[in-house]
Design an enzyme around this catalytic site. Sequence first.
Site, PDB file in Angstrom:
ATOM      1  N   HIS A  79      -5.398 -11.125   6.666  1.00 27.14           N
ATOM      2  CA  HIS A  79      -4.754  -9.818   6.576  1.00 27.14           C
ATOM      3  C   HIS A  79      -5.393  -8.878   7.585  1.00 27.14           C
ATOM      4  O   HIS A  79      -6.617  -8.774   7.663  1.00 27.14           O
ATOM      5  CB  HIS A  79      -4.920  -9.231   5.162  1.00 27.14           C
ATOM      6  N   ASP A 158       1.950  -1.266  -6.872  1.00 28.28           N
ATOM      7  CA  ASP A 158       1.491  -0.822  -5.551  1.00 28.28           C
ATOM      8  C   ASP A 158       2.627  -0.165  -4.789  1.00 28.28           C
ATOM      9  O   ASP A 158       2.435   0.847  -4.109  1.00 28.28           O
ATOM     10  CB  ASP A 158       0.916  -1.990  -4.736  1.00 28.28           C
ATOM     11  N   ARG A 165       1.231   8.016  -2.791  1.00 30.21           N
ATOM     12  CA  ARG A 165       0.038   8.336  -1.978  1.00 30.21           C
ATOM     13  C   ARG A 165       0.440   8.861  -0.610  1.00 30.21           C
ATOM     14  O   ARG A 165      -0.172   9.777  -0.069  1.00 30.21           O
ATOM     15  CB  ARG A 165      -0.847   7.081  -1.822  1.00 30.21           C
ATOM     16  N   SER A 180      -4.855  -1.588  -3.198  1.00 29.99           N
ATOM     17  CA  SER A 180      -3.509  -1.773  -2.659  1.00 29.99           C
ATOM     18  C   SER A 180      -3.418  -3.080  -1.848  1.00 29.99           C
ATOM     19  O   SER A 180      -2.547  -3.928  -2.093  1.00 29.99           O
ATOM     20  CB  SER A 180      -3.166  -0.555  -1.789  1.00 29.99           C
ATOM     21  N   LYS A 184      -1.974  -7.135  -3.517  1.00 30.50           N
ATOM     22  CA  LYS A 184      -0.872  -7.892  -2.896  1.00 30.50           C
ATOM     23  C   LYS A 184      -1.355  -9.272  -2.452  1.00 30.50           C
ATOM     24  O   LYS A 184      -0.685 -10.273  -2.667  1.00 30.50           O
ATOM     25  CB  LYS A 184      -0.333  -7.123  -1.670  1.00 30.50           C
TER      26      LYS A 184
HETATM   27  N1  URA Z   1      -2.311  -0.975   3.689  1.00 32.73           N
HETATM   28  C1  URA Z   1      -1.955  -1.156   2.396  1.00 32.73           C
HETATM   29  O1  URA Z   1      -1.282  -2.122   2.069  1.00 32.73           O
HETATM   30  N2  URA Z   1      -2.362  -0.253   1.491  1.00 32.73           N
HETATM   31  C2  URA Z   1      -3.119   0.827   1.801  1.00 32.73           C
HETATM   32  O2  URA Z   1      -3.456   1.601   0.936  1.00 32.73           O
HETATM   33  C3  URA Z   1      -3.465   0.993   3.157  1.00 32.73           C
HETATM   34  C4  URA Z   1      -3.062   0.070   4.079  1.00 32.73           C
END
Ligand code: URA
Length: 434
Positions: A79, A158, A165, A180, A184
């Site tokens: 990621h 999320d 947010r 967050s 995922k």
């Molecule tokens: N990427 C995400 O998936 N979540 C965040 O809070 C910031 C970057």
Amino acid sequence: MIAKLILDKKREGHALGSAEIREFIEGFTKGEIPDYQMSALAMAICCRGMTERETADLTDAMMKSGRCLTWDVPTADKHSTGGVGDKLSLVVQPLAAACGISVPSLTGRGLGLTGGTADKLETIPGYSCAQTIERFQEIATTVGVSLSVQTDDITPADKKLYALRDVTGTVASIPLIVASILSKKLAEGAHTLVFDVKCGKGAFMKTREDAVALANALVAGAKTAGRKAAALVTDMDAPLGFAVGNANEVREALEMLRGRDRGSGIRDQVVELCVELAALMVSLEKEIELDEARTMCREKLEKGLALEKFEEMVTAHGGDLESFDRFCAKPTFKFKIQAMRSGYVTAIDAEKVARAAFMLGAGHVTAGDRIDPLAGITLAVKVGDKVAVGAPLATLEKSTEPDGLDRAAAELYKAFQISATPPEPKSLILERIV
Ligand code: URA
């Protein structure tokens, strides 16, 4: 659970209990806790922070708000926290798959200045990132790699919280970012997770200190959740490689996979970073030495086996690479900017390059709107190059002549710093967290 009491507790700086966090997130996901209370909690977390245990509880609650996948084959994913010209997933994921592990990778569409991995891949005619979870699992196990978009049933908490947010000034909080990203990635189910935390002008994390803190928190969180994990903190002051956009980034990734144009300096450095990230995935997942994994990755890349995996993945997703080559060769509006003084290129500001690409239509203005797949910037130089007056610095590209070309060209021009003395050579990898 009384939401107001939890808000009071966090506002006063106390740690929340596991059950309190779980029930709050469950209530928010079901719509029983209104957006204003969730926003208030997000703001209190931003101001007061969270302990490692609270962050792990928040991650777990968000992960369990939706479907969680499991795999009975060796799996790993990488990621990136997002950068300019970051086409690395198009190389790293197939490369790790070529080394014999499965790479299920749920990726995103961009909502910053440039497109996300999904936007880039969907410039390949026919390629669809929107697969059912069943088909995603089938491609990841049979081909060995699938780059798809997240479905609505993965971490719905999320999705709802991120939208809040975004508009309540609560994005910049390490516990919220960790929960967050990790919720995922954990729901996706890969056994090994490698994070590429970008740091610098074109990144979310502008300082090394913040980037290292985020990388440490991601690795700690993934390990707490029972996964194998590592992170690299990598430089994002200048764009990665030469292409910034969508189709031009796919073309550059294909050049890296096809082994063309080696010896270009910056692209070699990007290829080396791809090898390092894939090697971390392979060494952790297969439990072999990192050096052995590096050698394996270099060999697979040289022999064209990562390219083969990429091609198989494209076919499985309905894409057609021959049409892509024809599509990329389509007449495009091109405008070159040139150096107005001679000297060494000492900086190429990634954020300004991204802004110029955005002005040309390479990014989404609102979620769901269309991008121009051929819009973008192709750099002609890299940091450290010597240029003479009139030498090309970069090309602005778009499918048709754009409005506001002057503004985009001016923004792009501002990205280049040219000085009399050469810059100190800099490595892309700034820190390793294993
Ligand atoms: N990427 C995400 O998936 N979540 C965040 O809070 C910031 C970057």
